[in-house]
Scaffold this motif. Structure first.
Motif, PDB file in Angstrom:
ATOM      1  N   GLU A  71      24.925  69.199  35.500  1.00 28.99           N
ATOM      2  CA  GLU A  71      24.692  67.743  35.264  1.00 28.99           C
ATOM      3  C   GLU A  71      26.006  67.042  36.101  1.00 28.99           C
ATOM      4  O   GLU A  71      27.077  67.746  36.319  1.00 28.99           O
ATOM      5  CB  GLU A  71      24.973  67.723  33.658  1.00 28.99           C
ATOM      6  CG  GLU A  71      23.891  68.178  32.741  1.00 28.99           C
ATOM      7  CD  GLU A  71      22.724  67.297  33.063  1.00 28.99           C
ATOM      8  OE1 GLU A  71      22.990  66.293  33.628  1.00 28.99           O
ATOM      9  OE2 GLU A  71      21.757  67.965  32.911  1.00 28.99           O
ATOM     10  N   PRO A  72      25.811  65.665  36.390  1.00 35.25           N
ATOM     11  CA  PRO A  72      24.762  65.136  36.168  1.00 35.25           C
ATOM     12  C   PRO A  72      23.562  65.041  36.756  1.00 35.25           C
ATOM     13  O   PRO A  72      22.555  64.195  36.687  1.00 35.25           O
ATOM     14  CB  PRO A  72      25.360  63.749  35.918  1.00 35.25           C
ATOM     15  CG  PRO A  72      26.291  63.558  36.941  1.00 35.25           C
ATOM     16  CD  PRO A  72      27.019  64.919  37.158  1.00 35.25           C
ATOM     17  N   SER A 274      27.826  58.251  45.090  1.00 29.40           N
ATOM     18  CA  SER A 274      27.171  58.576  43.840  1.00 29.40           C
ATOM     19  C   SER A 274      27.896  58.592  42.701  1.00 29.40           C
ATOM     20  O   SER A 274      27.268  59.211  41.460  1.00 29.40           O
ATOM     21  CB  SER A 274      26.756  60.080  44.370  1.00 29.40           C
ATOM     22  OG  SER A 274      27.599  61.110  44.689  1.00 29.40           O
ATOM     23  N   THR A 275      28.915  58.290  42.461  1.00 26.03           N
ATOM     24  CA  THR A 275      29.747  57.920  41.290  1.00 26.03           C
ATOM     25  C   THR A 275      29.813  59.016  40.199  1.00 26.03           C
ATOM     26  O   THR A 275      30.234  60.114  40.599  1.00 26.03           O
ATOM     27  CB  THR A 275      29.389  56.861  40.723  1.00 26.03           C
ATOM     28  OG1 THR A 275      28.041  56.483  40.398  1.00 26.03           O
ATOM     29  CG2 THR A 275      29.686  55.497  41.874  1.00 26.03           C
ATOM     30  N   ALA A 276      28.947  58.769  39.263  1.00 23.26           N
ATOM     31  CA  ALA A 276      28.816  59.608  38.072  1.00 23.26           C
ATOM     32  C   ALA A 276      28.491  61.205  38.594  1.00 23.26           C
ATOM     33  O   ALA A 276      28.634  62.171  38.126  1.00 23.26           O
ATOM     34  CB  ALA A 276      28.107  59.168  36.996  1.00 23.26           C
ATOM     35  N   ALA A 277      27.439  61.133  39.781  1.00 20.71           N
ATOM     36  CA  ALA A 277      27.204  62.248  40.387  1.00 20.71           C
ATOM     37  C   ALA A 277      27.973  63.218  41.254  1.00 20.71           C
ATOM     38  O   ALA A 277      27.801  64.030  42.013  1.00 20.71           O
ATOM     39  CB  ALA A 277      25.653  62.124  41.040  1.00 20.71           C
ATOM     40  N   GLY A 278      29.208  62.767  41.334  1.00 22.44           N
ATOM     41  CA  GLY A 278      30.134  63.539  42.152  1.00 22.44           C
ATOM     42  C   GLY A 278      30.194  62.866  43.485  1.00 22.44           C
ATOM     43  O   GLY A 278      29.813  61.728  43.880  1.00 22.44           O
ATOM     44  N   SER A 279      30.996  63.422  44.436  1.00 18.97           N
ATOM     45  CA  SER A 279      31.103  63.094  45.688  1.00 18.97           C
ATOM     46  C   SER A 279      29.853  63.101  46.631  1.00 18.97           C
ATOM     47  O   SER A 279      28.976  63.942  46.156  1.00 18.97           O
ATOM     48  CB  SER A 279      32.266  63.689  46.644  1.00 18.97           C
ATOM     49  OG  SER A 279      31.895  65.161  46.595  1.00 18.97           O
ATOM     50  N   THR A 280      29.855  62.363  47.773  1.00 18.99           N
ATOM     51  CA  THR A 280      28.543  62.501  48.519  1.00 18.99           C
ATOM     52  C   THR A 280      28.323  63.759  49.070  1.00 18.99           C
ATOM     53  O   THR A 280      29.216  64.571  49.483  1.00 18.99           O
ATOM     54  CB  THR A 280      28.532  61.293  49.677  1.00 18.99           C
ATOM     55  OG1 THR A 280      28.857  60.331  48.870  1.00 18.99           O
ATOM     56  CG2 THR A 280      27.456  61.384  50.644  1.00 18.99           C
ATOM     57  N   SER A 281      27.088  64.310  49.113  1.00 15.52           N
ATOM     58  CA  SER A 281      26.693  65.784  49.601  1.00 15.52           C
ATOM     59  C   SER A 281      25.544  65.759  50.535  1.00 15.52           C
ATOM     60  O   SER A 281      24.466  65.302  49.778  1.00 15.52           O
ATOM     61  CB  SER A 281      26.778  66.667  48.532  1.00 15.52           C
ATOM     62  OG  SER A 281      26.356  68.149  48.865  1.00 15.52           O
ATOM     63  N   ILE A 282      25.512  65.858  51.711  1.00 14.21           N
ATOM     64  CA  ILE A 282      24.673  65.967  52.562  1.00 14.21           C
ATOM     65  C   ILE A 282      23.742  67.241  52.101  1.00 14.21           C
ATOM     66  O   ILE A 282      22.296  67.143  52.365  1.00 14.21           O
ATOM     67  CB  ILE A 282      24.871  66.150  54.122  1.00 14.21           C
ATOM     68  CG1 ILE A 282      25.621  64.722  54.460  1.00 14.21           C
ATOM     69  CG2 ILE A 282      23.624  66.328  54.885  1.00 14.21           C
ATOM     70  CD1 ILE A 282      26.207  64.717  55.823  1.00 14.21           C
TER      71      ILE A 282
END
Length: 314
Positions: A71-72, A274-282
């Motif tokens: 999550e999330p 991505s705020t609530a979804a954590g840091s940007t991840s390629i």
């Protein structure tokens, strides 16, 4: 003289055969650079972790497990998937239903049908981004045309922030997309109607078929290939929905992710915040893109197989 020119003619013919095979090469290079390479790159990136823009260690299926179980990410994925499903269902019923009806009217050559053919396709000429910003202005809660018109008609109770209400935002965007894409559906269905044999229609009329009976028992079965084609195209477009949502609501699927789709979620993961979804991840974004590609590929293959069976039966 004849013996001397014969070998040269054969050489010219053999050379012309080889040159024919050279013409597709530029198109194949472009296709490979802008289609095949990004697909293969996304597939490979989904098995690695990323430190910013630099590729890190090989992590196997960890990105896929994170996407579905952590999550999330998991809840966001299924929320976006649900919205894509709603997108597809409404477009199939509203857009394709209206397109079928309008194509039938044009096919029957009702007065003004040629004008309506051009009018229905006209929105398709516009850019999706332009359409998005145009309708964003029309739906503005303060000065938008929709709320102003409702006020003029004395229907103030129906006024609302159409794109700011989680209950209406997604439906409104889908209906805007239906308005934008209905012209293409009209052309596909009209081509299907025009492909029906006039002798078959005349024979059905001689047997007493008319009105709704003619439409349901003659036209509709013969239009199944066109309906299946539009179904496949609508399915692909619905699960790739991005530009219109991005133009009208941005990359966050506002309000409160109520307009989020898989393509918007992918963009947020791979390139945007991505705020609530954590840091940007390629890596996570590539895993999502791979899942979406495989899902569309499998479902489209099934649709096409069913369509081929229908063609054989007919």
């Amino acid at each position: 003289m004849t013996n001397g020119t014969a070998p040269s003619i054969k050489k010219k013919r053999s050379w012309s055969k080889w040159t024919i095979h050279l013409f597709p090469i530029p198109a194949l290079i472009i296709y490979g650079m802008f289609v095949l390479y990004p697909i293969m790159a996304a597939l490979s990136y989904s098995f690695f972790e990323f430190n910013g823009m630099s590729r890190g260690n090989f992590v196997g299926l960890q990105n896929f497990l994170t996407l579905f179980t952590k999550e999330p990410y998991g809840s966001m994925f299924w929320n976006a998937f649900k919205h894509n499903g709603i997108y597809f269902i409404i477009q199939m019923v509203v857009m394709n239903g209206l397109a079928f009806f309008l194509a039938f009217i044009i096919y029957k050559r009702i007065r003004g049908s040629e004008f309506f053919k051009a009018a229905f396709f006209l929105p398709r000429v516009l850019s999706v981004i332009v359409v998005g910003f145009l309708w964003k202005l029309i739906l503005n809660p303060n000065y938008g045309t929709v709320n102003v018109l409702l006020e003029k008609l004395g229907l103030e109770s129906l006024q609302r922030a159409w794109l700011g209400d989680p209950d209406t935002a997604l439906i409104v965007i889908i209906l805007v997309n239906c308005w934008f894409g209905i012209g293409f559906g009209v052309l596909i269905f009209l081509a299907g109607f025009q492909g029906i044999s006039s002798e078959l229609i005349e024979a059905a009329r001689l047997d007493g078929a008319k009105g709704f009976k003619m439409l349901s028992r003659i036209y509709l079965p013969l239009m199944i290939p066109s309906i299946m084609i539009m179904g496949v195209l609508t399915f692909i477009q619905s699960f790739e929905a991005f530009e219109l949502i991005y133009a009208m609501q941005g990359s966050m699927g506002e309000p409160y992710y109520s307009t989020d789709t898989l393509a918007v979620f992918f963009y947020r993961l791979a390139f945007g915040s991505s705020t609530a979804a954590g840091s940007t991840s390629i890596g996570l974004g590539s895993a999502l893109a791979t899942c979406l590609f495989c899902f569309i590929l499998i479902c489209t293959s099934v649709f096409l197989r069913v369509m081929n069976k229908k063609d054989v039966e007919m």
